[in-house]
Design a protein around this motif. Structure first.
Motif, short mmCIF file in Angstrom:
data_model
loop_
_atom_site.label_atom_id
_atom_site.label_comp_id
_atom_site.label_asym_id
_atom_site.label_seq_id
_atom_site.Cartn_x
_atom_site.Cartn_y
_atom_site.Cartn_z
N LYS A 1 0.83 -1.21 0.00
CA LYS A 1 0.00 0.00 0.00
C LYS A 1 0.86 1.26 0.00
O LYS A 1 0.58 2.21 -0.74
CB LYS A 1 -0.95 0.01 1.19
CG LYS A 1 -1.87 1.23 1.21
CD LYS A 1 -2.86 1.20 2.33
CE LYS A 1 -3.81 2.36 2.37
NZ LYS A 1 -3.52 3.57 1.66
N ALA A 2 1.93 1.26 0.79
CA ALA A 2 2.82 2.42 0.83
C ALA A 2 3.46 2.65 -0.54
O ALA A 2 3.54 3.79 -1.02
CB ALA A 2 3.88 2.24 1.90
N LEU A 3 3.93 1.59 -1.18
CA LEU A 3 4.52 1.72 -2.51
C LEU A 3 3.49 2.21 -3.52
O LEU A 3 3.75 3.15 -4.29
CB LEU A 3 5.09 0.38 -2.98
CG LEU A 3 6.36 -0.09 -2.28
CD1 LEU A 3 6.65 -1.54 -2.63
CD2 LEU A 3 7.53 0.80 -2.65
N ARG A 4 2.32 1.59 -3.52
CA ARG A 4 1.27 1.98 -4.46
C ARG A 4 0.87 3.44 -4.27
O ARG A 4 0.78 4.20 -5.24
CB ARG A 4 0.05 1.07 -4.29
CG ARG A 4 -1.08 1.40 -5.27
CD ARG A 4 -2.34 0.59 -5.01
NE ARG A 4 -2.87 0.88 -3.69
CZ ARG A 4 -3.03 -0.02 -2.72
NH1 ARG A 4 -2.70 -1.27 -2.92
NH2 ARG A 4 -3.52 0.33 -1.55
N TRP B 1 3.68 -13.85 -6.11
CA TRP B 1 3.18 -12.52 -6.46
C TRP B 1 2.17 -12.12 -5.42
O TRP B 1 1.38 -12.92 -4.97
CB TRP B 1 2.53 -12.56 -7.84
CG TRP B 1 3.47 -12.95 -8.92
CD1 TRP B 1 3.81 -14.21 -9.29
CD2 TRP B 1 4.21 -12.08 -9.76
NE1 TRP B 1 4.71 -14.17 -10.31
CE2 TRP B 1 4.98 -12.88 -10.62
CE3 TRP B 1 4.31 -10.70 -9.85
CZ2 TRP B 1 5.82 -12.34 -11.58
CZ3 TRP B 1 5.15 -10.16 -10.82
CH2 TRP B 1 5.89 -10.98 -11.66
N ILE B 2 2.23 -10.86 -5.02
CA ILE B 2 1.27 -10.38 -4.03
C ILE B 2 0.44 -9.27 -4.64
O ILE B 2 0.75 -8.76 -5.70
CB ILE B 2 1.97 -9.91 -2.73
CG1 ILE B 2 2.91 -8.74 -3.00
CG2 ILE B 2 2.69 -11.06 -2.08
CD1 ILE B 2 3.47 -8.13 -1.75
N SER B 3 -0.59 -8.90 -3.92
CA SER B 3 -1.51 -7.88 -4.40
C SER B 3 -0.82 -6.53 -4.50
O SER B 3 -0.07 -6.14 -3.61
CB SER B 3 -2.70 -7.79 -3.44
OG SER B 3 -3.56 -6.77 -3.85
N PHE B 4 -1.06 -5.85 -5.59
CA PHE B 4 -0.55 -4.50 -5.79
C PHE B 4 -1.55 -3.79 -6.66
O PHE B 4 -2.06 -4.37 -7.61
CB PHE B 4 0.82 -4.54 -6.47
CG PHE B 4 1.58 -3.25 -6.38
CD1 PHE B 4 2.10 -2.82 -5.18
CD2 PHE B 4 1.77 -2.47 -7.49
CE1 PHE B 4 2.81 -1.64 -5.08
CE2 PHE B 4 2.47 -1.28 -7.42
CZ PHE B 4 3.00 -0.86 -6.21
N ALA B 5 -1.88 -2.59 -6.33
CA ALA B 5 -2.89 -1.82 -7.04
C ALA B 5 -4.25 -2.52 -7.01
O ALA B 5 -5.01 -2.46 -7.94
CB ALA B 5 -2.45 -1.57 -8.50
N GLY B 6 -4.49 -3.23 -5.90
CA GLY B 6 -5.80 -3.83 -5.70
C GLY B 6 -6.02 -5.13 -6.44
O GLY B 6 -7.11 -5.63 -6.50
N ARG B 7 -4.97 -5.70 -7.01
CA ARG B 7 -5.11 -6.94 -7.78
C ARG B 7 -4.22 -8.02 -7.19
O ARG B 7 -3.20 -7.74 -6.61
CB ARG B 7 -4.71 -6.70 -9.23
CG ARG B 7 -5.60 -5.70 -9.89
CD ARG B 7 -5.23 -5.59 -11.35
NE ARG B 7 -6.13 -4.65 -11.97
CZ ARG B 7 -5.75 -3.50 -12.46
NH1 ARG B 7 -4.50 -3.14 -12.43
NH2 ARG B 7 -6.61 -2.68 -13.00
#
Length: 123
Positions: free
Chosen positions: A37-40, A114-120
């Protein structure tokens, strides 16, 4: 001299992965969420406030004029920074496979989560 992007596209048919972020698996799912979340949020802020972000980056530009700096930054900070897309994730998998087969990296892509990023959720 070789244009790496052109060579990669001709060799694999994929986009050239220019960068990414990794989070140590042992930190656990909750820390993954917080860090992601911080990165996004940081990337989205830079995209939403491009002029200010570029102005800040110019202090590290080492005599690069603003037009060239803008072009350079655009290569690394764009919509793909938030979402590689299917072809981007395929390119990363291919890069990891090639690196593993050639003995450059220990792990193959199969060890990557792979983990969630940008809500995906990516996987």
């Amino acid at each position: 001299m070789l244009d790496l992007g052109s060579w990669w596209r001709e060799t694999t048919g994929l986009v050239l992965p220019l960068g990414g972020n990794a989070i140590r698996r042992s930190l656990g799912a909750e820390q993954h969420k917080i860090i992601s979340k911080a990165l996004r949020d940081s990337i989205q802020h830079a995209l939403d406030h491009r002029e200010q972000a570029l102005e800040y980056a110019m202090q590290f530009a080492r005599d690069l004029d603003s037009t060239l700096a803008n072009r350079f930054v655009s290569m690394y900070v764009n919509d793909r920074t938030l979402d590689y897309g299917v072809d981007g994730r395929d390119a990363i998998r291919e890069l990891l496979d090639v690196g593993h087969k050639r003995g450059i990296i220990r792990s193959s892509r199969r060890s990557i989560s792979w983990i969630s990023f940008a809500g995906r959720r990516f996987g």
